[in-house]
Scaffold this active site. Sequence first.
Site, PDB file in Angstrom:
ATOM      1  N   CYS A  62      -7.805   4.208  -8.728  1.00 50.02           N
ATOM      2  CA  CYS A  62      -7.329   3.560  -9.907  1.00 50.02           C
ATOM      3  C   CYS A  62      -7.684   4.188 -11.456  1.00 50.02           C
ATOM      4  CB  CYS A  62      -7.918   1.999  -9.879  1.00 50.02           C
ATOM      5  SG  CYS A  62      -7.088   1.248 -11.205  1.00 50.02           S
ATOM      6  N   CYS A  66     -12.749  -0.094 -15.561  1.00 45.88           N
ATOM      7  CA  CYS A  66     -13.488  -1.226 -15.339  1.00 45.88           C
ATOM      8  C   CYS A  66     -14.931  -0.862 -14.880  1.00 45.88           C
ATOM      9  CB  CYS A  66     -12.657  -2.286 -14.432  1.00 45.88           C
ATOM     10  SG  CYS A  66     -10.940  -2.537 -14.751  1.00 45.88           S
ATOM     11  N   CYS A  69     -15.975  -1.671 -11.361  1.00 43.97           N
ATOM     12  CA  CYS A  69     -15.139  -1.670 -10.082  1.00 43.97           C
ATOM     13  C   CYS A  69     -15.453  -0.590  -9.250  1.00 43.97           C
ATOM     14  CB  CYS A  69     -13.806  -1.652 -10.754  1.00 43.97           C
ATOM     15  SG  CYS A  69     -12.508  -1.862  -9.118  1.00 43.97           S
ATOM     16  N   CYS A 106      -4.645 -13.161   0.219  1.00 46.29           N
ATOM     17  CA  CYS A 106      -4.384 -12.394  -1.164  1.00 46.29           C
ATOM     18  C   CYS A 106      -4.361 -11.042  -0.986  1.00 46.29           C
ATOM     19  CB  CYS A 106      -5.705 -12.912  -1.670  1.00 46.29           C
ATOM     20  SG  CYS A 106      -5.655 -12.075  -3.445  1.00 46.29           S
ATOM     21  N   CYS A 137      -0.876 -14.485  -2.135  1.00 49.21           N
ATOM     22  CA  CYS A 137      -1.411 -14.327  -3.420  1.00 49.21           C
ATOM     23  C   CYS A 137      -1.366 -12.829  -3.354  1.00 49.21           C
ATOM     24  CB  CYS A 137      -2.764 -15.088  -3.436  1.00 49.21           C
ATOM     25  SG  CYS A 137      -3.628 -14.552  -5.418  1.00 49.21           S
ATOM     26  N   CYS A 197      -3.901 -17.311 -10.686  1.00 45.08           N
ATOM     27  CA  CYS A 197      -5.257 -17.460 -10.299  1.00 45.08           C
ATOM     28  C   CYS A 197      -5.906 -16.880 -11.254  1.00 45.08           C
ATOM     29  CB  CYS A 197      -5.367 -16.780  -8.886  1.00 45.08           C
ATOM     30  SG  CYS A 197      -7.013 -16.506  -8.417  1.00 45.08           S
ATOM     31  N   ARG A 269     -13.006 -21.098  -7.552  1.00 47.59           N
ATOM     32  CA  ARG A 269     -13.516 -20.320  -6.090  1.00 47.59           C
ATOM     33  C   ARG A 269     -14.928 -19.699  -6.466  1.00 47.59           C
ATOM     34  NH1 ARG A 269      -9.247 -16.824  -5.385  1.00 47.59           N
ATOM     35  NH2 ARG A 269      -8.282 -18.738  -4.474  1.00 47.59           N
TER      36      ARG A 269
HETATM   37  N1  SAM Z   1      -6.205  -3.804 -10.071  1.00 45.78           N
HETATM   38  C1  SAM Z   1      -5.914  -5.180 -10.318  1.00 45.78           C
HETATM   39  C2  SAM Z   1      -6.663  -5.770 -11.525  1.00 45.78           C
HETATM   40  O1  SAM Z   1      -7.558  -5.387 -11.916  1.00 45.78           O
HETATM   41  O2  SAM Z   1      -6.220  -6.875 -11.980  1.00 45.78           O
HETATM   42  C3  SAM Z   1      -6.318  -5.904  -9.174  1.00 45.78           C
HETATM   43  C4  SAM Z   1      -7.511  -5.783  -8.137  1.00 45.78           C
HETATM   44  S1  SAM Z   1      -9.004  -5.937  -9.062  1.00 45.78           S
HETATM   45  C5  SAM Z   1     -10.118  -5.124  -7.887  1.00 45.78           C
HETATM   46  C6  SAM Z   1      -9.288  -7.647  -8.813  1.00 45.78           C
HETATM   47  C7  SAM Z   1     -10.517  -8.331  -9.726  1.00 45.78           C
HETATM   48  O3  SAM Z   1     -11.614  -8.036  -8.630  1.00 45.78           O
HETATM   49  C8  SAM Z   1     -11.108  -7.933 -11.057  1.00 45.78           C
HETATM   50  O4  SAM Z   1     -10.084  -8.398 -11.930  1.00 45.78           O
HETATM   51  C9  SAM Z   1     -12.394  -8.301 -11.101  1.00 45.78           C
HETATM   52  O5  SAM Z   1     -12.661  -9.644 -11.454  1.00 45.78           O
HETATM   53  C10 SAM Z   1     -12.674  -8.287  -9.433  1.00 45.78           C
HETATM   54  N2  SAM Z   1     -13.795  -7.313  -9.069  1.00 45.78           N
HETATM   55  C11 SAM Z   1     -13.443  -6.028  -8.888  1.00 45.78           C
HETATM   56  N3  SAM Z   1     -14.779  -5.478  -8.466  1.00 45.78           N
HETATM   57  C12 SAM Z   1     -15.610  -6.426  -8.438  1.00 45.78           C
HETATM   58  C13 SAM Z   1     -17.141  -6.411  -8.384  1.00 45.78           C
HETATM   59  N4  SAM Z   1     -17.755  -5.206  -8.047  1.00 45.78           N
HETATM   60  N5  SAM Z   1     -17.829  -7.549  -8.463  1.00 45.78           N
HETATM   61  C14 SAM Z   1     -16.978  -8.849  -8.690  1.00 45.78           C
HETATM   62  N6  SAM Z   1     -15.736  -8.695  -8.616  1.00 45.78           N
HETATM   63  C15 SAM Z   1     -15.102  -7.595  -8.997  1.00 45.78           C
HETATM   64  C1  DTB Z   2     -11.271 -12.086  -7.468  1.00 42.00           C
HETATM   65  O1  DTB Z   2     -11.623 -12.813  -8.642  1.00 42.00           O
HETATM   66  N1  DTB Z   2     -12.240 -11.426  -6.808  1.00 42.00           N
HETATM   67  C2  DTB Z   2     -11.667 -10.876  -5.672  1.00 42.00           C
HETATM   68  C3  DTB Z   2     -10.062 -11.157  -5.950  1.00 42.00           C
HETATM   69  N2  DTB Z   2     -10.205 -11.948  -7.085  1.00 42.00           N
HETATM   70  C4  DTB Z   2      -9.040  -9.950  -5.925  1.00 42.00           C
HETATM   71  C5  DTB Z   2     -11.875  -9.205  -5.617  1.00 42.00           C
HETATM   72  C6  DTB Z   2     -13.415  -9.146  -5.516  1.00 42.00           C
HETATM   73  C7  DTB Z   2     -13.941  -7.754  -5.465  1.00 42.00           C
HETATM   74  C8  DTB Z   2     -15.324  -7.186  -5.312  1.00 42.00           C
HETATM   75  C9  DTB Z   2     -15.434  -5.848  -5.058  1.00 42.00           C
HETATM   76  C10 DTB Z   2     -14.871  -5.213  -3.858  1.00 42.00           C
HETATM   77  O2  DTB Z   2     -14.899  -5.600  -2.820  1.00 42.00           O
HETATM   78  O3  DTB Z   2     -14.153  -4.155  -4.252  1.00 42.00           O
HETATM   79 FE1  SF4 Z   3      -8.532  -0.596 -11.158  1.00 36.70          FE
HETATM   80 FE2  SF4 Z   3     -10.580  -1.797 -10.316  1.00 36.70          FE
HETATM   81 FE3  SF4 Z   3      -9.889  -2.136 -13.028  1.00 36.70          FE
HETATM   82 FE4  SF4 Z   3      -8.334  -3.456 -10.896  1.00 36.70          FE
HETATM   83  S1  SF4 Z   3     -10.362  -3.934 -11.471  1.00 36.70           S
HETATM   84  S2  SF4 Z   3      -7.771  -2.115 -12.652  1.00 36.70           S
HETATM   85  S3  SF4 Z   3      -8.543  -1.969  -9.305  1.00 36.70           S
HETATM   86  S4  SF4 Z   3     -10.370  -0.488 -11.715  1.00 36.70           S
END
Ligand code: SAM
Ligand code: DTB
Ligand code: SF4
Length: 337
Positions: A62, A66, A69, A106, A137, A197, A269
Amino acid sequence: MSASGQINLIAARHDWTRAEVSALFELPFPDLLYQAQTTHRQYFDPAQVQVSTLMSVKTGGCTEDCAYCPQSSHYETGVGGEHVAPLEAVVAAAKAAKAQGATRFCMGAAWRSPKARNLERIEPMIRAVSELGLETCATLGMLTAEQAKRLQSAGLDYYNHNIDTSQEHYANIISTRSFQERLDTLEVVRDAGLKVCCGGILGMGETRQDWAGMLHTLATLPEHPGSVPINQLVRVPGTPLADAAPVDPLDFVRVIAVARILMPAAHVRLSAGRTEMSDEMQALCFVAGANSIFYGEELLTTPNPSSEKDRELLARLGMRPEAPPASCAAPSKAAAG
Ligand code: SAM
Ligand code: DTB
Ligand code: SF4
């Protein structure tokens, strides 16, 4: 109870002030939990939990930065950029999730925002999962109004798009897209008739005031989100937040309780981070008003408790999965089930 003997329903409010939200955080823990549980019982059966399963349908690579992430290409986390998953793999995962008792599926993609060719791959997934009689979702990044409408037409029920943290703390976590852009996507999602959500992550170096700010933003949206995921940061090696200080479990419970009081009709959740939580902490979260979990061995790229462990936990607590909503039993949805 009123003089006529009727129970007065605690009304959902959209005019919470930031000071009121902060004051909830300062309540003694027993008072806060009592208020949260009282509210919860007016809107939900406190023994029921909504069960969602996640699938990463496009993992890693990506462009966004973030800081939490593992899928960001800015960090070395061992998560490589993959292609979009084949439709058959998504359908197989959704069938397995349904067989395990999930009612919502989802689909997550590591995109800043989907391109037209990306949506062409996602739409058949939504149609197929919906046909299985599951709620659908998706979380695909920022959307235009037209894209949101297309997803709605394909049968999408919910769109996940988190604000992640308070407006004040946001810039410390993400530089490649703004808090306002998150709110703009939430608006097009609502306008398309999709259910929202939206939640955030705890444990990214924020303060109690940031939690109050994040929940205040959610509770004063034009409509409360239907689902509010509260994630505990999964600290992934290679990300800038790999060594962030853990959240005090009792503070995590406080955030759940305040979310429940502010948004009484939402499914709150207990989301990522449960592998690090004790059974007792999860039980307290349910008492505080959490009534939804992610179910299945994996979140997107990181582990989640096993389904067996979760079934055992719910059984120990005398709790049970919520039945699917009536809309999922409609003939068109159930056709391929
Ligand atoms: N790329 C899209 C976005 O950012 O909206 C969708 C996927 S993103 C992985 C969805 C959500 O996962 C993020 O907004 C964040 O709140 C959660 N998330 C990602 N990495 C995480 C982590 N290491 N621990 C907890 N939540 C995480
Ligand atoms: C949300 O709030 N938590 C989920 C879902 N929406 C998409 C994602 C959690 C991701 C945790 C890190 C991972 O597994 O990559
Ligand atoms: Fe990309 Fe992860 Fe940020 Fe979603 S949360 S926009 S997957 S870097």
